[in-house]
Design a protein around this motif. Structure first.
Motif, mmCIF file in Angstrom:
data_model
loop_
_atom_site.group_PDB
_atom_site.id
_atom_site.type_symbol
_atom_site.label_atom_id
_atom_site.label_comp_id
_atom_site.label_asym_id
_atom_site.label_seq_id
_atom_site.Cartn_x
_atom_site.Cartn_y
_atom_site.Cartn_z
ATOM 1 N N VAL A 9 28.388 -33.223 -1.166
ATOM 2 C CA VAL A 9 29.329 -34.303 -0.863
ATOM 3 C C VAL A 9 28.947 -34.897 0.487
ATOM 4 O O VAL A 9 28.893 -34.189 1.509
ATOM 5 N N LEU A 10 28.679 -36.181 0.499
ATOM 6 C CA LEU A 10 28.235 -36.871 1.714
ATOM 7 C C LEU A 10 29.438 -37.409 2.476
ATOM 8 O O LEU A 10 30.161 -38.275 1.983
ATOM 9 N N LEU A 102 23.619 -32.329 -7.051
ATOM 10 C CA LEU A 102 24.325 -33.545 -7.422
ATOM 11 C C LEU A 102 24.779 -34.214 -6.132
ATOM 12 O O LEU A 102 25.494 -33.605 -5.334
ATOM 13 N N VAL A 103 24.363 -35.433 -5.911
ATOM 14 C CA VAL A 103 24.738 -36.165 -4.706
ATOM 15 C C VAL A 103 25.996 -36.972 -4.987
ATOM 16 O O VAL A 103 26.054 -37.772 -5.931
ATOM 17 N N MET A 104 26.991 -36.766 -4.145
ATOM 18 C CA MET A 104 28.316 -37.346 -4.378
ATOM 19 C C MET A 104 28.882 -37.909 -3.070
ATOM 20 O O MET A 104 29.177 -37.149 -2.148
ATOM 21 N N PRO A 105 29.021 -39.222 -2.935
ATOM 22 C CA PRO A 105 29.644 -39.774 -1.731
ATOM 23 C C PRO A 105 31.087 -39.302 -1.586
ATOM 24 O O PRO A 105 31.829 -39.204 -2.572
ATOM 25 N N GLY A 106 31.492 -39.043 -0.368
ATOM 26 C CA GLY A 106 32.842 -38.541 -0.125
ATOM 27 C C GLY A 106 33.935 -39.556 -0.346
ATOM 28 O O GLY A 106 35.117 -39.193 -0.415
ATOM 29 N N HIS A 139 27.825 -42.737 -9.600
ATOM 30 C CA HIS A 139 27.655 -41.398 -9.049
ATOM 31 C C HIS A 139 28.473 -40.384 -9.846
ATOM 32 O O HIS A 139 29.471 -40.776 -10.447
ATOM 33 N N PRO A 140 28.065 -39.114 -9.806
ATOM 34 C CA PRO A 140 26.992 -38.541 -9.001
ATOM 35 C C PRO A 140 25.612 -38.826 -9.572
ATOM 36 O O PRO A 140 25.455 -39.172 -10.738
ATOM 37 N N VAL A 141 24.612 -38.649 -8.697
ATOM 38 C CA VAL A 141 23.215 -38.676 -9.093
ATOM 39 C C VAL A 141 22.668 -37.274 -8.870
ATOM 40 O O VAL A 141 22.901 -36.683 -7.814
ATOM 41 N N ALA A 142 21.967 -36.743 -9.864
ATOM 42 C CA ALA A 142 21.522 -35.350 -9.810
ATOM 43 C C ALA A 142 20.002 -35.263 -9.798
ATOM 44 O O ALA A 142 19.307 -36.099 -10.390
ATOM 45 N N PHE A 143 19.517 -34.219 -9.132
ATOM 46 C CA PHE A 143 18.080 -34.006 -8.985
ATOM 47 C C PHE A 143 17.745 -32.540 -9.252
ATOM 48 O O PHE A 143 18.444 -31.640 -8.769
#
Length: 226
Positions: A9-10, A102-106, A139-143
């Motif tokens: 979570v960013l 998983l990139v997730m904006p806060g 989002h999320p975007v996963a890698f």
């Protein structure tokens, strides 16, 4: 080691477009706050969670996650120099043994736990996956873990867009318009608060969120800013 991808979570941005009182992530949202709701949904997914934040915001994060799940980064004078890419890299390096991320904006408190689980599952077959609603990327975007070296070197404000463009990616279709809805301004916050308040009727809330997508979504930049 947990066999599940880690949700990063960013929560380190300055939120400079939010001209209300206080930081946008600490604004009241239902019975919680914006970041509190985002983190709660991430935790409810059952996936491991790490939050990347600054010293100023860290006390608020500690209301929701333990200290060893917080990754503190400095807030640069010029966010374009470090930006979202730097935060992603910090979160990935802090959980380097994970099988993926998983990139997730806060500032996306309406994304549902089931959406996070669905995107995480797609990593079993693809190196990159992202949530999609109504044909629009979000989002999320996963890698997958194989992309660790590239993710750990990210800097700048363009996030991981080049990585997303370079590898085969799974578009995970979800009935969750929250994947397109973030907040930058007090008007955005008011709209999301209204949608969140409709949660007593899931169908009505989803219809309201779908109607708001055109005005509030950042879909064009969503994957790009990951």
């Amino acid at each position: 080691m947990d066999s599940s991808p880690v949700v990063i979570v960013l929560a380190a941005g300055a939120g400079s477009r939010f001209h209300g009182q206080g930081h946008k992530l600490t604004q009241e949202f239902g019975t919680s706050s914006v970041i509190g709701t985002t983190l709660t949904n991430a935790i409810l997914s059952g996936l491991p969670v790490r939050v990347v934040t600054t010293a100023e915001l860290e006390p608020h994060m500690l209301q929701w996650v333990p200290p060893d799940h917080v990754v503190r980064v400095p807030l640069p004078d010029d966010e374009s120099e470090w930006g979202m890419g730097y935060s992603i890299a910090a979160g990935v390096r802090a959980s380097g043994q994970a099988p993926g991320w998983l990139v997730m904006p806060g500032d996306m408190p309406l994304v549902q736990p089931s959406t996070l689980r669905a995107v995480a599952a797609a990593l079993a077959e693809y190196p990159v996956a992202f949530a999609q609603h109504g044909g629009r990327r979000g989002h999320p975007v996963a890698f997958a873990s194989e992309l660790y070296s590239e993710l750990a070197r990210l800097t700048g404000d363009t996030g991981a867009s080049r990585i997303v463009a370079r590898y085969p990616a799974a578009a995970v279709n979800v009935g969750d318009p929250g994947v397109l809805l973030d907040l930058d301004t007090p008007d955005d916050l008011a709209a999301l608060q209204a949608l969140h308040g409709e949660g007593g009727g899931a169908g009505t809330a989803r219809q309201g969120a779908d109607a708001a997508v055109a005005g509030l979504s950042r879909a064009g930049r969503a994957v790009g800013r990951a």
